[in-house]
Write an enzyme that holds these catalytic residues in place. Structure first.
Site, PDB file in Angstrom:
ATOM      1  N   HIS A 146      -2.345   5.601  -1.576  1.00  0.00           N
ATOM      2  CA  HIS A 146      -2.557   4.699  -2.702  1.00  0.00           C
ATOM      3  C   HIS A 146      -2.403   5.531  -3.977  1.00  0.00           C
ATOM      4  CE1 HIS A 146      -4.974   2.141  -5.414  1.00  0.00           C
ATOM      5  NE2 HIS A 146      -4.915   1.187  -4.508  1.00  0.00           N
ATOM      6  N   ASP A 177      -9.788   9.385   1.831  1.00  0.00           N
ATOM      7  CA  ASP A 177      -9.935   8.111   1.130  1.00  0.00           C
ATOM      8  C   ASP A 177     -10.193   7.041   2.194  1.00  0.00           C
ATOM      9  OD1 ASP A 177      -9.498   5.636   0.045  1.00  0.00           O
ATOM     10  OD2 ASP A 177      -7.625   6.164  -0.957  1.00  0.00           O
ATOM     11  N   GLN A 216      -9.902   1.832   2.825  1.00  0.00           N
ATOM     12  CA  GLN A 216      -9.303   0.822   3.693  1.00  0.00           C
ATOM     13  C   GLN A 216      -9.867   0.897   5.118  1.00  0.00           C
ATOM     14  OE1 GLN A 216      -7.660  -2.338   3.282  1.00  0.00           O
ATOM     15  NE2 GLN A 216      -7.054  -1.008   1.606  1.00  0.00           N
ATOM     16  N   LYS A 240     -14.482  -3.726  -0.844  1.00  0.00           N
ATOM     17  CA  LYS A 240     -13.603  -3.961   0.303  1.00  0.00           C
ATOM     18  C   LYS A 240     -14.395  -4.129   1.585  1.00  0.00           C
ATOM     19  CE  LYS A 240      -9.545  -2.054  -1.795  1.00  0.00           C
ATOM     20  NZ  LYS A 240      -8.596  -0.957  -1.921  1.00  0.00           N
ATOM     21  N   CYS A 298       0.214  -0.686  -4.755  1.00  0.00           N
ATOM     22  CA  CYS A 298      -0.204   0.596  -5.350  1.00  0.00           C
ATOM     23  C   CYS A 298       0.250   1.771  -4.492  1.00  0.00           C
ATOM     24  CB  CYS A 298      -1.709   0.678  -5.551  1.00  0.00           C
ATOM     25  SG  CYS A 298      -2.348  -0.501  -6.717  1.00  0.00           S
TER      26      CYS A 298
END
Ligand SMILES: *Cc1c(COP(=O)(O)O)cnc(C)c1O
Length: 403
Positions: free
Chosen positions: A120, A197, A200, A223, A361
């Site tokens: 991202h 990260d 997600q 999220k 993104c």
């Protein structure tokens, strides 16, 4: 899992869009909010609203207790060793910038950073800015046609110059699950730190930061059924002690004079100013909500949706799915030959179906496939196979109208 009962928790799922029942398949951009989390927000402003860590008065102490209890909940969820290894931030983007800024003080010219090709923008740009400030060099782990990282190239990129490796746990654009255990172990073998990260991944799985032995792990509440504007940074204590503060202000100091300021202990050193107090507390409520359903049940059900959706969409003529790894979260990124993804997104919206179109993104991924973008349908545990049928019918209709 009683899906119909779970759907009752999400008032927005009763909405109609353009005269059709809403089919919400943009969960990878933000998840919907259950009423348990909304109740927590209303309860906070109705009964506890006060600034934290400052007042001797009861209300301030109660708000502080709720906020700190939420930090402990997040600590337990991610299995961090210490509660002060959890820093509240405004989200994944803020968390990454905090770490990237801190590394300005620790890098020198010629040091190397490694990023994956699947990132991202928020896990690319802060590091490019860091490289500009320090003269460090950014190297990229390439991916193959299936959307999987080329791990043999990664091994070759690593050296004693490597200081930091950053990679997402699950790609937001393709849904591919990256081999982060291997990425972390190999980075540690050359003495490099790793930031994962998890924005997600956290809607689908429950990461264990100690088992992963990861140095930094970041996520956003919105999220995973929480509110926007709040997220977390996990950092190993030794790293958080080494990094300088990101922002100066109230809350983050031990003592201030005009000659010299000393900083507060962790986690407050990284939490300048009045935080998103209600958001932080509601983040804890969201984690409770998801744990009550259970991440094993969530993942098993979402895998069913993924399998069903993949089969049904693949029946559409000219449709190509990007990211065909067998290690995938419930995200399907696709195009139909000769049709712009934006046009498909616009038509299915007329039929009540919310999907994302564009580069998500992650422009380098789109450049790799030489496409302007994709249509992305991302499923959550409150979605159903019937909704996937609606999507498939809508995409077929769009395809007929546009070709
Ligand atoms: C959404 C997302 C981000 C950015 O999260 P924000 O909440 O917008 O800060 C970063 N990385 C990945 C993989 C994401 O999915």
């Amino acid at each position: 899992m009683d899906i119909q009962k779970i759907r009752e928790d999400f008032p927005i799922l009763k909405r109609e869009i353009n005269g059709y029942p809403l089919v919400y398949f943009d969960n990878a951009a933000t998840s919907q909010t259950p009423k348990q989390v909304m109740d927590c927000i209303v309860d906070y402003y109705s009964n506890y609203n006060a600034n934290i860590h400052r007042g001797v008065h009861t209300l301030s102490q109660e708000a502080t207790d709720l906020y700190e209890a939420s930090r402990k909940k997040i600590q337990a969820h991610f299995n961090a060793k210490k509660d002060y290894e959890i820093i509240f931030t405004s989200g994944t983007t803020h968390s990454i910038n905090l770490v990237a800024n801190g590394f300005s003080a620790l890098l020198k010219e010629g040091d190397e950073l490694i990023v994956s090709a699947l990132e991202h923008h928020s896990n690319i740009v802060p590091w490019q800015m860091l490289c500009e400030r320090t003269g460090a060099v950014l190297k990229v782990i390439p991916m193959d046609e299936n959307g999987e990282l080329k791990m043999d190239v990664y091994s070759e990129l690593l050296s004693d110059k490597t200081k930091l490796v950053f990679c997402n746990h699950i790609s937001n654009a393709l849904g591919v699950i990256n081999p982060i255990e291997e990425i972390i172990a190999k980075a540690h073998a050359v003495g490099a730190a790793v930031l994962i990260d998890g924005a997600q991944a956290c809607p689908h799985i429950k990461p264990d930061v100690q088992a992963l032995d990861v140095d930094f792990y970041v996520a956003s509440a919105h999220k995973m059924c929480g509110p926007t504007g709040v997220g977390m940074l996990y950092g190993k204590e030794e790293w958080l002690k080494k990094l300088p503060p990101y922002q100066g202000g109230g809350e983050m100091i031990a003592e201030v004079t005009f000659e010299k300021t000393t900083y507060a202990d962790l986690p407050h050193k990284f939490e300048a100013g009045t935080p998103n107090i209600c958001g932080g507390i509601a983040f804890g409520a969201a984690i409770d909500y998801m744990n009550n359903i259970g991440f094993d049940a969530i993942l098993a059900y979402e895998n069913e949706l993924l399998k069903y959706g993949t089969e049904k969409l693949n029946e559409i003529e000219g449709l190509k799915i990007y990211g065909v790894s067998d290690k995938k979260a419930s995200v399907i990124s696709f195009n139909i030959e000769g049709i712009h993804p934006y046009d498909i997104g616009t038509i299915v919206d007329k039929l009540g179906v919310a999907v994302r179109t564009g580069h998500h993104c992650a422009q380098p991924i789109m450049d790799f496939f030489k496409i302007p973008g994709t249509v992305r349908a991302s499923f959550a545990f409150y979605n159903t196979k019937e909704e996937i049928d609606v999507l498939v019918a809508a995409v077929k209709k769009a395809s007929m109208m546009l070709s």
